[in-house]
Scaffold this active site. Structure first.
Site, mmCIF file in Angstrom:
data_model
loop_
_atom_site.group_PDB
_atom_site.id
_atom_site.type_symbol
_atom_site.label_atom_id
_atom_site.label_comp_id
_atom_site.label_asym_id
_atom_site.label_seq_id
_atom_site.Cartn_x
_atom_site.Cartn_y
_atom_site.Cartn_z
ATOM 1 N N GLU A 509 10.013 -24.119 -32.372
ATOM 2 C CA GLU A 509 9.829 -25.516 -32.761
ATOM 3 C C GLU A 509 9.527 -26.348 -31.510
ATOM 4 O O GLU A 509 8.383 -26.620 -31.226
ATOM 5 C CB GLU A 509 11.083 -26.016 -33.492
ATOM 6 C CG GLU A 509 10.873 -27.359 -34.153
ATOM 7 C CD GLU A 509 11.777 -27.593 -35.344
ATOM 8 O OE1 GLU A 509 12.641 -26.758 -35.616
ATOM 9 O OE2 GLU A 509 11.613 -28.633 -36.008
ATOM 10 N N GLU A 779 22.942 -28.920 -32.604
ATOM 11 C CA GLU A 779 22.199 -29.545 -33.703
ATOM 12 C C GLU A 779 23.132 -29.945 -34.841
ATOM 13 O O GLU A 779 22.976 -31.000 -35.444
ATOM 14 C CB GLU A 779 21.165 -28.534 -34.216
ATOM 15 C CG GLU A 779 20.325 -29.038 -35.368
ATOM 16 C CD GLU A 779 19.139 -28.128 -35.635
ATOM 17 O OE1 GLU A 779 19.226 -26.929 -35.318
ATOM 18 O OE2 GLU A 779 18.117 -28.627 -36.150
HETATM 19 C C1 RAM Z 1 14.476 -30.259 -37.534
HETATM 20 C C2 RAM Z 1 14.341 -30.725 -36.137
HETATM 21 C C3 RAM Z 1 14.762 -32.126 -35.855
HETATM 22 C C4 RAM Z 1 14.849 -33.006 -37.046
HETATM 23 C C5 RAM Z 1 13.996 -32.520 -38.180
HETATM 24 C C6 RAM Z 1 14.084 -33.395 -39.401
HETATM 25 O O1 RAM Z 1 13.516 -29.277 -37.759
HETATM 26 O O2 RAM Z 1 15.012 -29.850 -35.300
HETATM 27 O O3 RAM Z 1 15.966 -32.191 -35.171
HETATM 28 O O4 RAM Z 1 14.485 -34.289 -36.661
HETATM 29 O O5 RAM Z 1 14.331 -31.224 -38.521
#
Ligand code: RAM
Length: 929
Positions: A509, A779
């Site tokens: 990502e 996260e």
């Molecule tokens: C995930 C990303 C990010 C977020 C989006 C909506 O894939 O890591 O942190 O903003 O989703």
């Protein structure tokens, strides 16, 4: 006799004094020169600079004789010897003003390649002048596409590339070279270069720079950044060789979704223009054109951001960037003309560099593999020095964490292979550092080394790479866990400021997610000097904005679905405003105002009767979602409407700063109307959420963005506290709600609750991850726990800065440093000690005027506080205390100090206004319990 001798000495000494005084008193002493001179958003003597109308900033030295600036003079010239009195570009003359930052250049127009020298002097509050500052300089890069005679060149690697995962072409890295001869004596040489891809360039066998993954990641369909290097000392009168290594990077590599607005199927290319000025005044120019040659048969056989690198030492080409190399087996290359709609612009911020080297702290051997633990999750590459046997392949794997059984956890890399390979060409110790990839890791695993040798910690280092900015602040306290949180915030920043602000640095990502940037941006500005980093990325946001005003989920846009998300796209109002508050530089608002207006049109487009129905990732990753959805329970419409009003408010405030009265009124009206609709639609008469789920975040948005009428605010606060209490005094917020918690609880006077939430040890909380061993921000609030292991979802980054947003409150309210006026022209020092949790805290911050620091300590029923306020500012300081006893300032009772103005006082605090200086306060202070 004795007396005579003494008196003779006295007379001699007296004469001496008179003589000294006579010379000294007649000599005029200037004030010390200004320091820390920078141009535009924080550049020191830049080469290949992007801005031909820069701003100038400086700091006054800390000195009792200097409290404020009353005037300045700036001089800019084409040669240093013309300074100060024959400045041919600009002489501002003595300007009566206290402005010492962001002074706009108003001299003769400056063109590409121009080098300019500048210096300043200032006058203090008593109109005494300073020495001239040291001479600084900046040299412009190539500002226009028309400055380029070079062509895009490269091998057609698409032709023989294989298709990899996601059907993406995997281009082989290529090696390009050009040999040329010069006959004149060289005076100076500049290499202007960029790539559709990432490059590393050498001249005559010497690496031109220590830059990493240049030119970086921009909206390639609109703008590609160029670099300029001084290669005067590398070029010779005679034969010369330029060699460039080139890989896909972000341009034509594999990006999640891969639906980029630029053509990512093309083979990587370079654009290179070497300009040489000769001593006799003539010029020579060497450009990338069809005379170059290339090969893909070099040692880097594969390089990919997500997947890693393969280096085959058997294919090394000794001396290929020198004249001593025969390239007759190399191929001719393809050329491509410049694209007129894609601007080539000098890089707007600093390149990524190798910033820190980490040594392993622990090493574990398992069969024929060995695992090195750096004890710090980081981003960059390994540097390996390992014994190998000829023909063997060293495999280098990475992980952010080990499972409780000691196994490598790589599931969260998802499809990113994140593995490097090195194939040895001979027996013995090899040295290797991958070039065109980067990884997010704390652990490095090696296999394939010479197993007859005993592994040791010197075999690897973790080379931490991020955009080359300096640290900007420090925060520390009496709590080890809070200090660990600060550490995790700082490392989250280091790990995700890799040319662009990324969501995560390790999985498939690593994109410029706008929501994450919006949430963490404000905190980043305390810990690092990131103004230029943000200004540059905001330019990309402008360029990526859709025609209807929408802003893509990620910038640069890797999705291409033309859909904007509320709370994400609002980065375009929130970050410019925050930068303005921290720097006082209006140009960040000027530059981004149009984007804000366009975004508000998009909000309108996505609303009906002022209620938003814009798509949103909502309160992303809120804990315990009732519907099990990553988007949490807060209504999408409520969120969208709240951000619509908030963005309108910020646009209105920005317009006010810019003196755009019409727009100020217009956006204030929109804010008011949308706020009214928000209130009527989502809140009942008593100030309780109606019609949609009642969540902490619903109340936080309403209160933080000031969307309720006075009569409802008190109740809404009460209901928020009820929500928190229902959650057993824990937060229930995701990406959007979390940064608002501290602001709202602070403004509501619920400081104890904020401290409680911050110091909570159980899920969900900041310390929870620390208790599970986190060395970066995760996260998810529960990415891992010691009992159950990893969160089963594979979207589980262990280096995701969003929840680090709490850092802003730590600086502003625990340590107590915030701007009362934009740019810290007036500083607010107002710490909120809470002795249940902390006995001391301190922070330092580099503001545009100099160092501000504040530290407090509670012991023996006393609060001691030390505060430093830089020149050319004033500060309002709130000293916490208990009871009605007076406080001491530098050991004197406040009452007795005439120079300090008392603003207000209660039994809990004294608020005073002070001039620059250092102050030591002692206040009576009862412990909270
Ligand atoms: C995930 C990303 C990010 C977020 C989006 C909506 O894939 O890591 O942190 O903003 O989703």
């Amino acid at each position: 006799m004795h007396y005579k001798l003494i008196s003779k000495h006295i007379v001699q000494a007296f004469i001496c004094m008179v003589v000294i005084c006579h010379t000294a008193c007649n000599e005029k002493h200037n004030l010390t020169a200004a320091q820390n001179l920078i141009i535009s958003e924080g550049f020191k003597n830049p080469l290949g600079f992007y801005d031909n109308e820069p701003t100038f900033s400086w700091k006054l030295p800390v000195d009792e004789a200097i409290t404020a600036q009353s005037a300045y003079r700036i001089v800019v010239a084409s040669r240093p010897d013309l300074l100060p009195d024959q400045a041919d570009f600009w002489d501002s003359k003595k300007q009566l003003t206290d402005q010492s930052n962001w002074v706009k250049y108003q001299g003769a127009p400056l063109n590409s390649r121009q080098k300019a020298y500048w210096q300043i002097k200032y006058w203090n509050q008593a109109d005494q002048d300073s020495d001239w500052s040291e001479i600084q300089n900046f040299e412009l890069g190539l500002l226009e596409n028309s400055d380029w005679q070079a062509k895009w060149i490269g091998l057609n690697t698409a032709k023989d590339s294989i298709r990899g995962r996601d059907n993406v072409l995997i281009h082989k890295p290529q090696y390009l070279r050009k040999q040329f001869k010069l006959t004149n004596t060289i005076s100076s040489a500049r290499l202007h270069i960029t790539a559709k891809g990432v490059f590393d360039v050498s001249v005559n066998g010497k690496n031109v720079s220590t830059d990493v993954m240049s030119p970086g990641f921009t909206t390639y369909d609109k703008r590609i950044e160029t670099l300029t290097y001084d290669v005067t000392n590398l070029i010779k009168t005679d034969q010369n060789t330029i060699g460039v290594e080139l890989a896909s990077g972000w341009y034509s590599g594999r990006l999640l979704w891969g639906k980029t607005p630029w053509d990512n199927s093309i083979s990587p290319k370079i654009l290179c223009q070497l300009e040489i000025n000769m001593k006799d005044g003539s010029k020579e120019i060497i450009i990338s054109d069809d005379s170059w040659k290339g090969t893909t048969k070099g040692p880097i056989q594969f390089s990919e951001i997500y997947d890693g690198e393969i280096y085959n030492a058997n294919l090394e080409m000794p001396n290929w960037t020198t004249n001593e190399f025969a390239d007759d087996k190399w191929h001719s290359i393809e050329t491509m003309n410049l694209d007129h709609h894609i601007a080539l612009e000098p890089k707007r911020h600093t390149t990524v560099k190798e910033k820190i080297a980490l040594n392993p702290k622990e090493i574990t051997k398992k069969d024929d593999t060995v695992i090195f633990d750096l004890k710090q999750n980081m981003v960059g590459v390994p540097l390996v020095n390992v014994p190998m046997k000829k023909g063997d392949t060293l495999k280098i794997r990475f992980a952010e964490m080990l499972s409780p059984e000691g196994n490598f956890y790589t599931k969260n890399y998802r499809s990113a292979k994140s593995t490097d390979y090195y194939i040895a060409a001979k027996d013995g110790e090899i040295e290797y550092m991958p070039k065109f990839t980067f990884h997010g890791f704390r652990y490095i695993e090696l296999s394939g080394f010479d197993t007859s040798k005993q592994p040791n910690k010197d075999w690897v280092k973790g080379i931490v790479q991020y955009s080359d900015f300096d640290d900007n602040g420090t925060f520390t306290s009496s709590s080890d866990k809070l200090n660990q949180l600060q550490n995790n915030i700082v490392w989250g920043l280091r790990g995700n400021f890799f040319d662009i602000p990324t969501d995560c640095p390790q999985r498939d990502e690593r994109l410029g997610w706008t929501g994450d940037a919006q949430v963490f941006g404000p905190t980043s500005m305390f810990n690092a000097d990131v103004y230029k980093f943000w200004a540059s990325w905001l330019q990309s946001v402008q360029e990526a904005q859709f025609e209807n005003g929408g802003i893509p989920w990620t910038v640069p846009d890797a999705r291409g679905n033309k859909i904007g998300s509320s709370g994400w796209g609002d980065v375009c109002t929130i970050i410019p405003w925050k930068i303005y508050m921290r720097t006082g530089d209006k140009s960040i608002l000027e530059d981004n105002f149009e984007m804000m207006e366009e975004w508000l049109k998009y909000h309108k487009l996505k609303s009906k009767d002022n209620i938003s129905n814009m798509m949103s990732f909502s309160d992303w990753l809120q804990p315990y979602p009732e519907n099990g959805d990553n988007r949490g329970d807060t209504s999408l419409n409520l969120i969208g409407t709240a951000f619509y009003a908030h963005s309108a408010k910020l646009a209105s405030k920005s317009a006010a700063v810019l003196g755009r009265i019409e727009e100020q009124k217009k956006y204030e009206e929109i804010y008011k109307t949308v706020a009214k609709s928000f209130e009527n639609t989502f809140f009942d008469e008593s100030g309780k959420v109606k019609g949609v789920s009642s969540t902490q975040t619903s109340y936080l948005l309403a209160l933080a963005f000031n969307l309720l009428s006075e009569d409802k605010i008190v109740n809404a606060k009460k209901y928020l506290m009820e929500e928190i209490s229902k959650a057993d005094d824990h937060l229930r917020t995701g990406f959007l709600g979390t940064p608002l918690l501290s602001k709202v609880l602070d403004e509501t006077g619920e400081i104890d609750m904020m401290y409680k939430l911050l110091f909570n040890e159980t899920y969900p909380s900041w310390f929870y991850s620390i208790n599970q061993g986190a060395t970066t921000i995760w996260e998810r609030w529960n990415s891992y726990n010691k009992e159950e292991g990893f969160n089963p979802q594979n979207m589980n980054s262990l280096n995701h800065y969003a929840y680090g947003a709490i850092g802003e409150w730590m600086y502003e309210r625990i340590a107590g440093i915030s701007p009362l006026k934009a740019g810290y022209k007036v500083i607010k020092i107002a710490p909120l000690p809470n002795s249940d949790y902390l006995t001391n805290a301190s922070a330092t911050l580099q503001t545009p005027f100099g160092t501000v620091s504040n530290s407090w300590e509670i012991s023996n029923n006393q609060l001691k506080m030390e505060t430093q306020i830089p020149p050319n500012t004033t500060a309002n300081i709130t000293v916490p205390k208990s009871g009605n006893n007076d406080i001491l300032i530098n050991n004197q009772p406040l009452k007795e100090i005439k120079k300090i103005k008392l603003l207000s006082t209660t039994d809990n605090y004294v608020e005073i206004e002070v001039q620059p200086g250092t102050y030591k306060f002692t206040a009576p202070y009862k412990l909270d319990k």
